[in-house]
Design an enzyme around this catalytic site. Structure first.
Site, PDB file in Angstrom:
ATOM      1  N   ASP A  36     -95.202 130.958 -48.685  1.00 14.23           N
ATOM      2  CA  ASP A  36     -96.076 129.812 -48.403  1.00 14.23           C
ATOM      3  C   ASP A  36     -95.361 128.474 -48.581  1.00 14.23           C
ATOM      4  O   ASP A  36     -95.965 127.409 -48.445  1.00 14.23           O
ATOM      5  CB  ASP A  36     -97.324 129.845 -49.286  1.00 14.23           C
ATOM      6  CG  ASP A  36     -97.012 129.751 -50.776  1.00 14.23           C
ATOM      7  OD1 ASP A  36     -95.821 129.620 -51.134  1.00 14.23           O
ATOM      8  OD2 ASP A  36     -97.956 129.805 -51.589  1.00 14.23           O
ATOM      9  N   GLY A  37     -94.044 128.528 -48.897  1.00 12.84           N
ATOM     10  CA  GLY A  37     -93.263 127.299 -49.001  1.00 12.84           C
ATOM     11  C   GLY A  37     -93.152 126.738 -50.403  1.00 12.84           C
ATOM     12  O   GLY A  37     -92.394 125.792 -50.626  1.00 12.84           O
ATOM     13  N   ARG A  94     -83.184 102.518 -50.220  1.00 16.56           N
ATOM     14  CA  ARG A  94     -83.137 101.545 -49.132  1.00 16.56           C
ATOM     15  C   ARG A  94     -84.510 100.962 -48.782  1.00 16.56           C
ATOM     16  O   ARG A  94     -84.607  99.843 -48.295  1.00 16.56           O
ATOM     17  CB  ARG A  94     -82.474 102.168 -47.889  1.00 16.56           C
ATOM     18  CG  ARG A  94     -80.968 102.276 -48.056  1.00 16.56           C
ATOM     19  CD  ARG A  94     -80.274 102.817 -46.823  1.00 16.56           C
ATOM     20  NE  ARG A  94     -80.354 104.258 -46.737  1.00 16.56           N
ATOM     21  CZ  ARG A  94     -79.755 104.969 -45.796  1.00 16.56           C
ATOM     22  NH1 ARG A  94     -79.074 104.374 -44.850  1.00 16.56           N
ATOM     23  NH2 ARG A  94     -79.855 106.286 -45.787  1.00 16.56           N
ATOM     24  N   GLN A  95     -85.581 101.710 -49.044  1.00 18.46           N
ATOM     25  CA  GLN A  95     -86.929 101.168 -48.800  1.00 18.46           C
ATOM     26  C   GLN A  95     -87.330 100.396 -50.053  1.00 18.46           C
ATOM     27  O   GLN A  95     -88.069 100.862 -50.906  1.00 18.46           O
ATOM     28  CB  GLN A  95     -87.917 102.295 -48.510  1.00 18.46           C
ATOM     29  CG  GLN A  95     -89.310 101.831 -48.107  1.00 18.46           C
ATOM     30  CD  GLN A  95     -89.425 101.391 -46.670  1.00 18.46           C
ATOM     31  OE1 GLN A  95     -88.585 101.729 -45.854  1.00 18.46           O
ATOM     32  NE2 GLN A  95     -90.448 100.622 -46.350  1.00 18.46           N
ATOM     33  N   HIS A 129     -79.918  96.469 -52.778  1.00 16.01           N
ATOM     34  CA  HIS A 129     -79.896  95.302 -51.901  1.00 16.01           C
ATOM     35  C   HIS A 129     -80.767  94.192 -52.481  1.00 16.01           C
ATOM     36  O   HIS A 129     -80.282  93.118 -52.817  1.00 16.01           O
ATOM     37  CB  HIS A 129     -80.365  95.692 -50.495  1.00 16.01           C
ATOM     38  CG  HIS A 129     -80.368  94.564 -49.515  1.00 16.01           C
ATOM     39  ND1 HIS A 129     -79.387  93.593 -49.488  1.00 16.01           N
ATOM     40  CD2 HIS A 129     -81.236  94.236 -48.520  1.00 16.01           C
ATOM     41  CE1 HIS A 129     -79.644  92.730 -48.524  1.00 16.01           C
ATOM     42  NE2 HIS A 129     -80.767  93.092 -47.927  1.00 16.01           N
ATOM     43  N   LYS A 191     -71.541  91.289 -38.180  1.00 19.94           N
ATOM     44  CA  LYS A 191     -72.332  92.391 -37.638  1.00 19.94           C
ATOM     45  C   LYS A 191     -73.689  91.907 -37.150  1.00 19.94           C
ATOM     46  O   LYS A 191     -74.370  91.149 -37.826  1.00 19.94           O
ATOM     47  CB  LYS A 191     -72.526  93.485 -38.688  1.00 19.94           C
ATOM     48  CG  LYS A 191     -73.362  94.669 -38.202  1.00 19.94           C
ATOM     49  CD  LYS A 191     -73.306  95.849 -39.139  1.00 19.94           C
ATOM     50  CE  LYS A 191     -74.076  95.665 -40.404  1.00 19.94           C
ATOM     51  NZ  LYS A 191     -74.178  96.918 -41.184  1.00 19.94           N
ATOM     52  N   ARG A 193     -77.125  93.846 -35.894  1.00 21.87           N
ATOM     53  CA  ARG A 193     -77.806  95.137 -35.716  1.00 21.87           C
ATOM     54  C   ARG A 193     -79.087  94.917 -34.924  1.00 21.87           C
ATOM     55  O   ARG A 193     -79.980  94.198 -35.354  1.00 21.87           O
ATOM     56  CB  ARG A 193     -78.118  95.769 -37.078  1.00 21.87           C
ATOM     57  CG  ARG A 193     -78.813  97.131 -36.956  1.00 21.87           C
ATOM     58  CD  ARG A 193     -79.126  97.718 -38.321  1.00 21.87           C
ATOM     59  NE  ARG A 193     -77.934  98.137 -39.029  1.00 21.87           N
ATOM     60  CZ  ARG A 193     -77.321  99.294 -38.844  1.00 21.87           C
ATOM     61  NH1 ARG A 193     -77.784 100.150 -37.951  1.00 21.87           N
ATOM     62  NH2 ARG A 193     -76.252  99.597 -39.532  1.00 21.87           N
ATOM     63  N   ASP A 218     -66.958 101.233 -46.052  1.00 19.83           N
ATOM     64  CA  ASP A 218     -68.411 101.060 -46.085  1.00 19.83           C
ATOM     65  C   ASP A 218     -68.974 101.948 -47.182  1.00 19.83           C
ATOM     66  O   ASP A 218     -68.352 102.942 -47.571  1.00 19.83           O
ATOM     67  CB  ASP A 218     -69.021 101.428 -44.730  1.00 19.83           C
ATOM     68  CG  ASP A 218     -70.354 100.725 -44.485  1.00 19.83           C
ATOM     69  OD1 ASP A 218     -70.853 100.058 -45.415  1.00 19.83           O
ATOM     70  OD2 ASP A 218     -70.885 100.845 -43.370  1.00 19.83           O
TER      71      ASP A 218
END
Length: 299
Positions: A36-37, A94-95, A129, A191, A193, A218
């Site tokens: 069932d996962g 990142r979010q 960030h 850059k 984007r 990077d």
């Protein structure tokens, strides 16, 4: 007693290095998925009175997060004195704000979940960030290891007359850390984007780059579009094929093959995410940070 290290599947090589560096003991983390996962997690060692380190590189994190949380909670319930997370790559950073109406700020949510079952977190070059430190969202002690020294050492030992090139303005401070150890000049690409796979980059003044071997650096290589565009920019101004170095080798879909096809001299990454391109190890500095966290929590 020696720390006891468990790891998720796929992280065997890094975990073995961590065991050696910490003079720790290694134990097996058994994971079974039911039809069932749902997942069953079993710690195949007595953790009573021990410091437990759960090691997991958290690329593709959704399949790993619940078993990791289950294992950490089990270790605490079974009597471990402290439970630490060693995540060379730490996901969900990142979010860091709500970019569109209704979005979850997953960096905060994930940090809150991890902080409920772990006593400390160690990672390498977290993608900070808008956050100044992991401590802004994690409620437990953290250590953020810098990859710059080991990257600088590799460049100094393997590249003649290097010039280091960062992918964008945000990378400048990070690239400067590598520059200090590599004793080389650097520049930063401009850059633009336009989308996930639509990135345009260009070199600023190239007069000081003549006779130098370009080294593109990077932190996260995912779509690889920035690196691919950077290779084209470097070649367009007559420089030799660059050495491309990334910290976290996420390489979505066919990104790695596309990057190789762009014609770099070499593609190299740190071993924070298991990948064929791994060639620079961060095991030793991460182990030192884990040891520091163990000693700090013991006082």
């Amino acid at each position: 007693m020696k720390p006891l290290i468990f790891h998720l599947s796929g992280d065997e090589a890094f975990a073995e290095g961590l065991v050696r560096a910490l003079r720790a003991e290694r134990a097996t983390l058994q994971l079974h998925r039911f039809p069932d996962g749902e997942s069953l997690v079993r710690l195949d060692a007595d953790v009573t009175g021990r410091t437990v380190v759960l090691m997991a590189s958290l690329a593709q994190p959704d399949a790993k997060a619940l078993p990791l949380l289950f294992a950490a909670d089990a270790a605490r319930d079974l009597g471990a004195t402290r439970v630490l997370l060693a995540a060379p790559y730490l996901a969900y950073l990142r979010q860091d704000r709500r970019f569109n109406t209704g979005e979850a700020i997953t960096s905060r949510t994930f940090a809150a979940l991890v902080s409920t079952v772990f006593d400390g977190v160690v990672t390498v070059d977290p993608h900070l960030h808008r956050y100044h430190s992991l401590g802004e969202i994690y409620r437990v002690p953290t250590r953020a290891v810098q990859s710059a020294p080991v990257i600088a050492a590799w460049v100094a030992a393997n590249v003649e007359r290097p010039v280091l090139i960062g992918p964008d303005a945000e990378s400048e401070q990070w690239v400067q850390e590598v520059v200090r150890g590599a004793d080389a000049p650097f520049t930063v690409l401009q850059k633009i984007r336009r989308g996930d796979k639509d990135v345009e980059v260009s070199l600023p003044d190239t007069s000081a780059l003549a006779g130098r071997q370009p080294v593109l650096i990077d932190d996260i290589v995912s779509s690889a579009r920035t690196m691919i565009q950077a290779i084209a920019s470097v070649r367009r101004v007559g420089l030799p094929p660059p050495v491309c170095i990334g910290v976290h080798a996420l390489f979505a879909a066919d990104a790695y093959d596309a990057l190789l096809a762009a014609g770099p001299q070499r593609v190299l990454t740190c071993d924070t995410v298991p990948h064929a391109s791994n060639g620079i190890s961060v095991v030793e500095p991460l182990a030192a940070a884990v040891q520091d966290l163990i000693e700090a929590s013991a006082t």
